[in-house]
Design an enzyme around this catalytic site. Structure first.
Site, PDB file in Angstrom:
ATOM      1  N   ASN A 108      -3.308 -30.582  17.536  1.00 63.72           N
ATOM      2  CA  ASN A 108      -3.203 -31.972  18.029  1.00 63.72           C
ATOM      3  C   ASN A 108      -1.757 -32.347  18.326  1.00 63.72           C
ATOM      4  O   ASN A 108      -1.229 -33.345  17.863  1.00 63.72           O
ATOM      5  CB  ASN A 108      -3.863 -32.965  17.062  1.00 63.72           C
ATOM      6  CG  ASN A 108      -3.214 -33.020  15.688  1.00 63.72           C
ATOM      7  OD1 ASN A 108      -2.547 -32.080  15.268  1.00 63.72           O
ATOM      8  ND2 ASN A 108      -3.400 -34.120  14.978  1.00 63.72           N
ATOM      9  N   ASP A 166      -9.048 -30.700  15.034  1.00 62.63           N
ATOM     10  CA  ASP A 166      -8.611 -31.509  13.894  1.00 62.63           C
ATOM     11  C   ASP A 166      -7.888 -32.796  14.299  1.00 62.63           C
ATOM     12  O   ASP A 166      -7.045 -32.812  15.187  1.00 62.63           O
ATOM     13  CB  ASP A 166      -7.698 -30.716  12.960  1.00 62.63           C
ATOM     14  CG  ASP A 166      -7.363 -31.536  11.718  1.00 62.63           C
ATOM     15  OD1 ASP A 166      -8.285 -32.089  11.115  1.00 62.63           O
ATOM     16  OD2 ASP A 166      -6.169 -31.660  11.393  1.00 62.63           O
ATOM     17  N   ASP A 319      -2.689 -29.643   4.891  1.00 63.28           N
ATOM     18  CA  ASP A 319      -2.823 -30.726   5.876  1.00 63.28           C
ATOM     19  C   ASP A 319      -1.508 -31.518   5.954  1.00 63.28           C
ATOM     20  O   ASP A 319      -1.507 -32.753   5.990  1.00 63.28           O
ATOM     21  CB  ASP A 319      -4.002 -31.658   5.572  1.00 63.28           C
ATOM     22  CG  ASP A 319      -4.333 -32.565   6.753  1.00 63.28           C
ATOM     23  OD1 ASP A 319      -3.779 -32.352   7.855  1.00 63.28           O
ATOM     24  OD2 ASP A 319      -5.138 -33.492   6.572  1.00 63.28           O
ATOM     25  N   GLY A 338      -1.958 -39.792   7.237  1.00 64.37           N
ATOM     26  CA  GLY A 338      -1.407 -38.460   6.999  1.00 64.37           C
ATOM     27  C   GLY A 338      -0.274 -38.495   6.004  1.00 64.37           C
ATOM     28  O   GLY A 338       0.391 -39.519   5.856  1.00 64.37           O
TER      29      GLY A 338
HETATM   30  N1  LIG Z   1      -4.807 -35.935   7.922  1.00 66.36           N
HETATM   31  C1  LIG Z   1      -4.367 -36.995   8.573  1.00 66.36           C
HETATM   32  O1  LIG Z   1      -4.470 -38.098   8.055  1.00 66.36           O
HETATM   33  N2  LIG Z   1      -3.787 -36.895   9.783  1.00 66.36           N
HETATM   34  C2  LIG Z   1      -3.660 -35.728  10.596  1.00 66.36           C
HETATM   35  C3  LIG Z   1      -4.919 -35.405  11.330  1.00 66.36           C
HETATM   36  C4  LIG Z   1      -5.993 -34.813  10.470  1.00 66.36           C
HETATM   37  O2  LIG Z   1      -5.738 -33.888   9.668  1.00 66.36           O
HETATM   38  O3  LIG Z   1      -7.155 -35.209  10.585  1.00 66.36           O
HETATM   39  C5  LIG Z   1      -2.508 -35.929  11.576  1.00 66.36           C
HETATM   40  O4  LIG Z   1      -2.394 -35.173  12.550  1.00 66.36           O
HETATM   41  O5  LIG Z   1      -1.682 -36.806  11.344  1.00 66.36           O
HETATM   42 ZN   LIG Z   2      -8.415 -33.660   9.946  1.00 65.93          ZN
HETATM   43 ZN   LIG Z   3      -5.006 -32.114   9.758  1.00 59.63          ZN
END
Ligand SMILES: NC(=O)N[C@@H](CC(=O)O)C(=O)O
Ligand SMILES: [Zn+2]
Ligand SMILES: [Zn+2]
Length: 444
Positions: A108, A166, A319, A338
């Site tokens: 992404n 994702d 993540d 995130g």
């Molecule tokens: N985990 C999150 O809250 N954000 C992720 C995207 C994702 O992992 O779904 C991002 O790209 O910021």
């Molecule tokens: Zn995700």
């Molecule tokens: Zn992610």
């Protein structure tokens, strides 16, 4: 900061507790590394000849823990397109500091990594840095729009190790079925961000008593469970490799456990933050606690930990999702979801080991061999003849999560300013030292 060093010389780690479940190893050993390869490992492996050799750097391992370097299945390094949050160089520096030798990066980016040229450019950039090895994950659908499938053959050929949309869920059952069938031809795992967007529209945190109290719209567990249940059925009929990203709910754990018992080819990962924090962290509206999927309730945390311990959840993945102060110093409702994670895995998860919630050997497997198997990489291992990809940990060292010391460009973690225990002292990736606190004296 220290740059990567070629290991032409001799590195000796003497009298260290080495733990590598893939080699059935938990013992006090000496390790001799020559030219980037582990040449000798075992009690007494560092002979007096080696120890007195002029070209040897000898590290005393008493009180330290040596493990294979980690493999992250899930990080967002934001390059191309959002380099103000993170870039491949800063992201890999954070990974090295966290103990990682391999980092799989989500597509992404801006533009989305849905083509060969972007995959190749990411790999080329990472190679020029000589840090941990970067492995792109391609998108499932063009532009992550959930409609048309990408050219998976091209992405695989360019070096992609998996596909995922994702950040978004592949909500159409028809698209998901075709994605699984298509990916199976190339043996690529399909990684799902399991979220029924129709059930989470406008949501800001986990749906429960606390979201009601705070007046924030909630994301119910069932939005995750519905997708995992459907996908398990699709994985069964297609026989494809299906992997669930960042599992957060106890319901998803139950579905995965049943699917595995029935022999369906599914794997799953959990993040350190979902193993550590609950929705109570959101009281006070700290935007650092806003994350997808949301932090859930104590019984979810317990179920996730138990599932990781018994192997229902295969791997730990960070993540790592960096966001700048532009996206976080704002109203909770406006903040991007995130949190960063690469540099905090060791202290957060060693705390769960100390509590007795997680066996150390299972944790190491979940950070090394298990994730490597899911994406088809050669797992780092502590064996004679293996490429030196290892991590030296001081499990007792206390340090404060100080923004100035984090290698990541972004500082979005609720652990900022907190004291934690457990630090990565040295990391080797691809036979090179990529992180070295010991050489810097007392740097952190
Ligand atoms: N985990 C999150 O809250 N954000 C992720 C995207 C994702 O992992 O779904 C991002 O790209 O910021
Ligand atoms: Zn995700
Ligand atoms: Zn992610």
């Amino acid at each position: 900061m220290l740059g990567p060093q070629r290991m032409d010389g001799l590195l000796v780690i003497a009298s260290v507790r080495a733990v590598d479940p893939s080699a059935n190893l938990d013992a006090i050993v000496d390790v001799v590394i020559e030219g980037g390869t582990i040449t000798r490992i075992g009690a007494g492996a560092a002979t007096s000849d080696i120890l007195t050799s002029e070209r040897a750097r000898v590290l005393r391992g008493e009180g330290l823990l040596l493990v294979p370097a980690f493999v992250d299945l899930h990080a967002h390094l934001r390059e191309p397109g959002q380099e103000y949050k993170e870039d491949i160089a800063s992201g890999l520096a954070a990974a090295a500091a966290g103990g990682f030798a391999h980092v799989c990066v989500m597509p992404n980016t801006r533009p989305v990594n849905d083509t060969r040229s972007i995959t190749e450019a990411m790999i080329a950039k990472a190679r020029s840095i000589e840090g941990p090895t970067l492995h792109p994950i391609g998108a499932i659908t063009i532009g992550q729009k959930g409609a048309e499938l990408v050219e998976m053959a091209d992405l695989k050929d360019a070096g992609a190790v998996a596909v995922s949309d994702d950040g978004r869920c592949v909500t159409s059952s028809a698209v998901m079925r075709r994605a699984l069938e298509y990916a199976a031809n190339f043996d690529l795992p399909v990684i799902q961000h399991a979220e029924d967007h129709a059930l989470t529209e406008g949501s800001l945190m986990h749906e429960g008593a606390i979201s009601t109290r705070l007046g924030l719209r909630g994301w119910p567990r069932v939005a995750e469970d519905i997708i995992v249940a459907r996908d398990v059925l699709l994985a069964e009929v297609t026989g494809a490799k299906y992997h669930v990203a960042h599992v957060s709910s106890r319901g998803a754990v139950r579905i995965l456990r049943e699917a595995k018992a029935r022999g369906i080819r599914v794997t799953a990962e959990v993040t350190p933050h979902h193993l550590t924090l609950t929705d109570a962290s959101v009281i006070g509206y700290d935007t650092a606690c806003k994350v997808n999927p949301p932090l859930r309730e104590p019984e979810d945390v317990a179920a996730l930990c138990e599932a990781l311990a018994d192997g229902t959840i295969d791997a730990v993945a960070t993540d790592h999702a960096p966001h700048s102060s532009l996206e976080k110093d704002c109203e909770f409702a406006e903040a991007s979801p995130g949190m960063i994670g690469l540099e905090l895995v060791v202290p957060l998860l060693l705390a769960r080991v100390r509590e007795g919630a997680l066996p150390l050997a299972r944790l190491i497997d979940a950070l090394t061999a298990a994730p490597a198997r899911i994406v088809g990489l050669a797992a780092p291992t502590l064996r004679a003849g293996a490429l030196a990809e290892l991590c030296l940990v001081n499990a007792d060292k206390r340090w404060t999560v100080d923004p100035a010391r984090l290698r990541s460009k972004s500082k979005n973690t609720p652990f900022l300013g907190k004291a934690v225990t457990g630090s990565v002292e040295l990391t080797m990736a691809a036979g090179r030292v990529v992180h070295d606190v010991l050489a810097q004296g007392e740097a952190r």
